[in-house]
Structure formats: structure tokens, C-alpha cells
Design a protein around this motif. Structure first.
Motif, mmCIF file in Angstrom:
data_model
loop_
_atom_site.group_PDB
_atom_site.id
_atom_site.type_symbol
_atom_site.label_atom_id
_atom_site.label_comp_id
_atom_site.label_asym_id
_atom_site.label_seq_id
_atom_site.Cartn_x
_atom_site.Cartn_y
_atom_site.Cartn_z
ATOM 1 N N GLY A 70 0.702 -1.142 -0.050
ATOM 2 C CA GLY A 70 0.087 -0.066 0.099
ATOM 3 C C GLY A 70 0.866 1.311 -0.007
ATOM 4 N N GLN A 71 2.036 1.152 0.325
ATOM 5 C CA GLN A 71 2.970 2.465 0.525
ATOM 6 C C GLN A 71 3.724 2.454 -1.027
ATOM 7 O OE1 GLN A 71 3.310 4.510 3.004
ATOM 8 N NE2 GLN A 71 1.536 3.204 3.401
ATOM 9 N N MET A 72 3.599 1.616 -1.776
ATOM 10 C CA MET A 72 4.076 1.792 -3.290
ATOM 11 C C MET A 72 3.354 1.671 -4.383
ATOM 12 S SD MET A 72 6.874 -1.334 -2.210
ATOM 13 C CE MET A 72 7.575 -1.364 -0.612
ATOM 14 N N ALA A 73 3.448 2.246 -5.208
ATOM 15 C CA ALA A 73 2.849 2.503 -6.703
ATOM 16 C C ALA A 73 3.878 1.918 -7.891
ATOM 17 C CB ALA A 73 2.306 3.734 -6.860
ATOM 18 N N MET A 74 3.477 1.302 -8.630
ATOM 19 C CA MET A 74 4.252 0.820 -9.833
ATOM 20 C C MET A 74 3.782 1.019 -11.106
ATOM 21 S SD MET A 74 5.753 -3.189 -10.572
ATOM 22 C CE MET A 74 7.097 -3.113 -9.245
ATOM 23 N N VAL A 75 4.502 1.462 -12.031
ATOM 24 C CA VAL A 75 4.074 1.631 -13.306
ATOM 25 C C VAL A 75 5.090 0.906 -14.254
ATOM 26 C CG1 VAL A 75 3.656 3.518 -15.375
ATOM 27 C CG2 VAL A 75 3.261 3.993 -12.775
ATOM 28 N N SER A 76 4.786 0.006 -15.070
ATOM 29 C CA SER A 76 5.691 -0.630 -16.044
ATOM 30 C C SER A 76 5.259 -0.566 -17.326
ATOM 31 C CB SER A 76 5.575 -2.298 -15.548
ATOM 32 O OG SER A 76 4.382 -2.762 -15.886
ATOM 33 N N GLN A 77 6.024 -1.197 -18.475
ATOM 34 C CA GLN A 77 5.741 -1.203 -19.693
ATOM 35 C C GLN A 77 4.555 -1.892 -19.855
ATOM 36 O OE1 GLN A 77 8.767 -3.038 -22.216
ATOM 37 N NE2 GLN A 77 9.438 -4.004 -20.453
ATOM 38 N N ASP A 78 4.278 -3.164 -19.039
ATOM 39 C CA ASP A 78 3.283 -3.948 -19.151
ATOM 40 C C ASP A 78 1.910 -3.524 -18.403
ATOM 41 O OD1 ASP A 78 4.675 -5.889 -20.833
ATOM 42 O OD2 ASP A 78 5.515 -6.474 -18.970
ATOM 43 N N PRO A 151 4.057 6.806 -1.378
ATOM 44 C CA PRO A 151 5.351 7.634 -1.201
ATOM 45 C C PRO A 151 6.496 6.866 -1.758
ATOM 46 C CG PRO A 151 4.798 6.566 0.954
ATOM 47 C CD PRO A 151 3.574 6.138 0.011
ATOM 48 N N ILE A 152 6.221 5.487 -2.359
ATOM 49 C CA ILE A 152 7.220 5.107 -2.787
ATOM 50 C C ILE A 152 6.710 4.484 -4.204
ATOM 51 C CG2 ILE A 152 8.653 3.158 -2.841
ATOM 52 C CD1 ILE A 152 8.673 2.967 -0.169
ATOM 53 N N LEU A 153 7.636 5.062 -5.148
ATOM 54 C CA LEU A 153 7.359 4.861 -6.714
ATOM 55 C C LEU A 153 8.184 4.002 -7.527
ATOM 56 C CD1 LEU A 153 5.081 5.570 -8.968
ATOM 57 C CD2 LEU A 153 6.647 7.829 -9.257
ATOM 58 N N ILE A 154 7.626 3.018 -8.304
ATOM 59 C CA ILE A 154 8.689 2.141 -9.016
ATOM 60 C C ILE A 154 8.071 2.110 -10.503
ATOM 61 C CG2 ILE A 154 9.512 -0.338 -9.365
ATOM 62 C CD1 ILE A 154 8.713 -0.873 -6.386
ATOM 63 N N LEU A 155 9.014 2.616 -11.446
ATOM 64 C CA LEU A 155 8.913 2.951 -12.754
ATOM 65 C C LEU A 155 9.799 1.715 -13.572
ATOM 66 C CD1 LEU A 155 8.932 6.743 -12.953
ATOM 67 C CD2 LEU A 155 6.881 5.334 -12.463
ATOM 68 N N ASP A 156 9.064 0.999 -14.214
ATOM 69 C CA ASP A 156 9.971 -0.228 -14.840
ATOM 70 C C ASP A 156 9.676 -0.115 -16.616
ATOM 71 O OD1 ASP A 156 11.347 -2.251 -15.789
ATOM 72 O OD2 ASP A 156 10.284 -3.810 -14.841
ATOM 73 N N GLU A 157 10.563 0.576 -17.052
ATOM 74 C CA GLU A 157 10.688 0.753 -18.499
ATOM 75 C C GLU A 157 9.251 1.428 -18.802
ATOM 76 O OE1 GLU A 157 13.057 0.270 -20.403
ATOM 77 O OE2 GLU A 157 14.340 -1.476 -19.862
ATOM 78 N N ALA A 158 8.686 2.350 -18.206
ATOM 79 C CA ALA A 158 7.351 2.961 -18.278
ATOM 80 C C ALA A 158 7.252 3.544 -19.859
ATOM 81 C CB ALA A 158 7.146 3.939 -17.109
ATOM 82 N N THR A 159 8.068 4.054 -20.369
ATOM 83 C CA THR A 159 8.074 4.552 -21.720
ATOM 84 C C THR A 159 8.556 3.919 -22.891
ATOM 85 O OG1 THR A 159 10.062 6.060 -21.606
ATOM 86 C CG2 THR A 159 8.256 6.866 -20.605
ATOM 87 N N SER A 160 8.974 2.568 -22.599
ATOM 88 C CA SER A 160 9.921 1.905 -23.581
ATOM 89 C C SER A 160 9.028 1.544 -25.036
ATOM 90 C CB SER A 160 10.608 0.809 -23.095
ATOM 91 O OG SER A 160 9.592 -0.432 -22.732
ATOM 92 N N ALA A 161 7.885 1.300 -24.702
ATOM 93 C CA ALA A 161 7.068 0.661 -26.014
ATOM 94 C C ALA A 161 6.306 1.666 -26.765
ATOM 95 C CB ALA A 161 5.930 -0.316 -25.299
ATOM 96 N N LEU A 162 6.796 3.137 -26.526
ATOM 97 C CA LEU A 162 5.928 4.419 -26.971
ATOM 98 C C LEU A 162 6.519 5.044 -27.991
ATOM 99 C CD1 LEU A 162 4.641 5.867 -23.765
ATOM 100 C CD2 LEU A 162 3.411 4.350 -24.943
ATOM 101 N N ASP A 163 5.753 5.675 -29.031
ATOM 102 C CA ASP A 163 6.455 6.493 -29.845
ATOM 103 C C ASP A 163 6.556 7.746 -29.476
ATOM 104 O OD1 ASP A 163 4.337 8.234 -30.238
ATOM 105 O OD2 ASP A 163 3.146 6.527 -30.736
ATOM 106 N N SER A 164 7.498 8.642 -30.136
ATOM 107 C CA SER A 164 8.174 9.634 -29.505
ATOM 108 C C SER A 164 7.312 10.654 -28.968
ATOM 109 C CB SER A 164 9.162 10.408 -30.418
ATOM 110 O OG SER A 164 8.648 10.737 -31.728
ATOM 111 N N GLU A 165 6.082 10.683 -29.907
ATOM 112 C CA GLU A 165 5.120 11.944 -29.318
ATOM 113 C C GLU A 165 4.133 11.312 -28.255
ATOM 114 O OE1 GLU A 165 2.466 15.077 -29.431
ATOM 115 O OE2 GLU A 165 4.348 14.862 -30.322
ATOM 116 N N SER A 166 3.802 9.872 -27.934
ATOM 117 C CA SER A 166 3.404 9.676 -26.780
ATOM 118 C C SER A 166 4.410 9.767 -25.756
ATOM 119 C CB SER A 166 3.118 8.084 -27.011
ATOM 120 O OG SER A 166 1.974 7.872 -27.903
ATOM 121 N N GLU A 167 5.719 9.418 -26.005
ATOM 122 C CA GLU A 167 6.466 9.433 -24.853
ATOM 123 C C GLU A 167 6.749 10.649 -24.374
ATOM 124 O OE1 GLU A 167 11.155 8.077 -23.876
ATOM 125 O OE2 GLU A 167 10.829 8.460 -25.868
#
Length: 236
Positions: A70-78, A151-167
Motif C-alpha cells: 500500500g506504500q508503493m505504486a508501480m508503473v511498468s511497460q506491461d 510515497p514510494i514509486l517504482i517505474l519499470d521501462e514505463a516509456t519503452s514501448a511508445l512512439d516519440s510523441e506519446s513518450e
């Protein structure tokens, strides 16, 4: 140390570092160097075979698992989305508060898109968000993390699958999300982590070097080598 199954070769070995409250620490390195495995230890998707991970000086095993996550949020490419409304996907298990949902969408650069839909935040997005573009799905995942306000955020390749405009849109949303949060970032595109407070460069399950972007370029080691390769590929 951490190993998968009965493998004799450790995926992580002799890894030790501290992250200060509010610090942005990025993990870089070749594929298979242990970056994702390392961040997956934090929410206890796995436990290390030896050694321990501490949050506020307390071993993870002493926390209730639900409270810890509950203290963590994760955003990944999947991104995992549900065949439900935009509001339900943002609130993710909580009863949606319309005002907070719209605030989270605005911070994720998605409010204009959602407002233009016939049913707004009550729009059904289909199985795994099939009615949204890749960039919109990614920004919805960011809105979910903003709504959670962990308060704790984990970002795992969150923009890797996007084109440059979306990124560009997603990167702006991520910068809003990271403000005031302790953040661990994995990024294949080194340009997205140049402003990290510290970069840990992983190689074969170990930390090969660490420092700021400028410091690592001056060291002319593995990070500088990876940076040159990416710059040449972009220029080609």
C-alpha cells in the motif's frame, strides 16, 4: 543474493545501496543485468535468498504484506487494465471519487482525452484497455499511481514501448508523479534518466558503477559506453 529456482548462477549478488526519502534513483545496464529483479524485491514479489531489504530501517518481512504494498505504486511497460470504466481503473479497487479521478487524469495529461469521450470517466475501455492507444493506456496507469498517492514509486521501462510523441506526454506525466516521492526508475532509454539524483549501473547482477549522469560520463565506463551506443543509434 537472489537466484531463480535451482540456478547456481545468482541473478543478484553483493548488491547494497541506500535510497534517501524523496530521492530519484535510476537503474541502468544491459538486458539481463538484474534491474527488474532488484526492484521486484521491494514489494516482495520475491524474497532474497540471503541478505535483506529495509524500508525505514525495518526489514520487509516484518511488515504486513498488504500494508507494505500500500506504500508503493508501480508503473511498468506491461500495463494491466480491467474491462471496466476509466474511473474504476484509476481508483483500482477503491470506490472512485470523481473529483480525485479527474485530478489524477489531469496530472497524467489525460483529462482532455477523457472529457471528449461520450461517457467521460464512466467510459468502458474494453479488455486490458483495448479502446485506448498505447500512450493513453500508459497515462491511465500513471493516473492510477497518482490517485493511490503512495510515497514510494517504482517505474519499470514505463516509456519503452511508445512512439516519440506519446513518450513526450507520458514523460511529462511521470515528472508530475515523481515530485516528492522516493522513486526507483528502470529505463532502457538513458535520455529519460539523465536528471536522476543517482544512477546505479548494473552488470551481471552487481552494481558496476554509480553516480550522476555527468559523473558517469566522466568515468568513461559502462554507462558512458551504453550512452554512446544509444546516441549513435539515434543519430543514424
Amino acid at each position: 543474493m537472489f537466484t531463480y529456482g535451482s540456478s547456481e548462477r545468482p541473478t543478484l549478488a553483493h548488491v547494497s545501496f541506500k535510497v534517501a526519502s524523496g530521492e530519484m534513483v535510476a537503474l541502468a545496464g544491459p538486458s539481463g543485468s538484474g534491474k527488474t529483479t532488484l526492484v521486484n524485491l521491494l514489494p516482495r514479489f520475491f524474497d532474497p535468498r540471503t541478505g535483506q531489504v529495509l524500508v525505514d530501517g525495518v526489514p520487509l518481512t516484518e511488515y504486513n504484506l498488504h500494508d507494505l504494498r500500500g506504500q508503493m505504486a508501480m508503473v511498468s511497460q506491461d500495463v494491466v487494465l480491467f474491462n471496466d470504466t476509466i474511473a474504476a481503473n484509476v481508483a483500482y479497487g477503491q470506490t472512485p471519487d470523481s473529483e480525485l479521478v479527474m485530478s489524477a487524469l489531469a496530472a497524467a495529461n489525460l483529462a482532455d482525452v477523457v472529457s471528449a469521450l461520450p461517457d467521460g470517466i464512466d467510459t468502458l475501455i474494453g479488455g486490458n484497455g483495448m479502446r485506448l492507444s498505447g500512450g493513453q493506456r500508459q497515462r491511465l496507469a500513471i493516473a492510477r499511481a497518482i490517485y493511490k498517492d503512495a510515497p514510494i514509486l517504482i517505474l519499470d521501462e514505463a516509456t519503452s514501448a511508445l512512439d516519440s510523441e506519446s513518450e513526450r506526454h507520458v514523460q511529462a506525466a511521470l515528472e508530475t508523479l515523481m515530485k516528492g516521492r522516493t522513486t526507483l526508475v528502470i529505463a532502457h532509454r538513458l535520455s529519460t534518466i539523465e536528471r536522476a539524483d543517482r544512477i546505479l549501473v548494473m552488470e551481471a547482477g552487481k552494481i558496476a558503477e554509480q553516480g550522476s549522469h555527468a559523473e558517469l560520463l566522466r568515468k568513461n565506463g559502462l554507462y558512458a559506453h551504453l550512452h554512446r551506443i544509444q546516441y549513435q543509434q539515434q543519430a543514424a
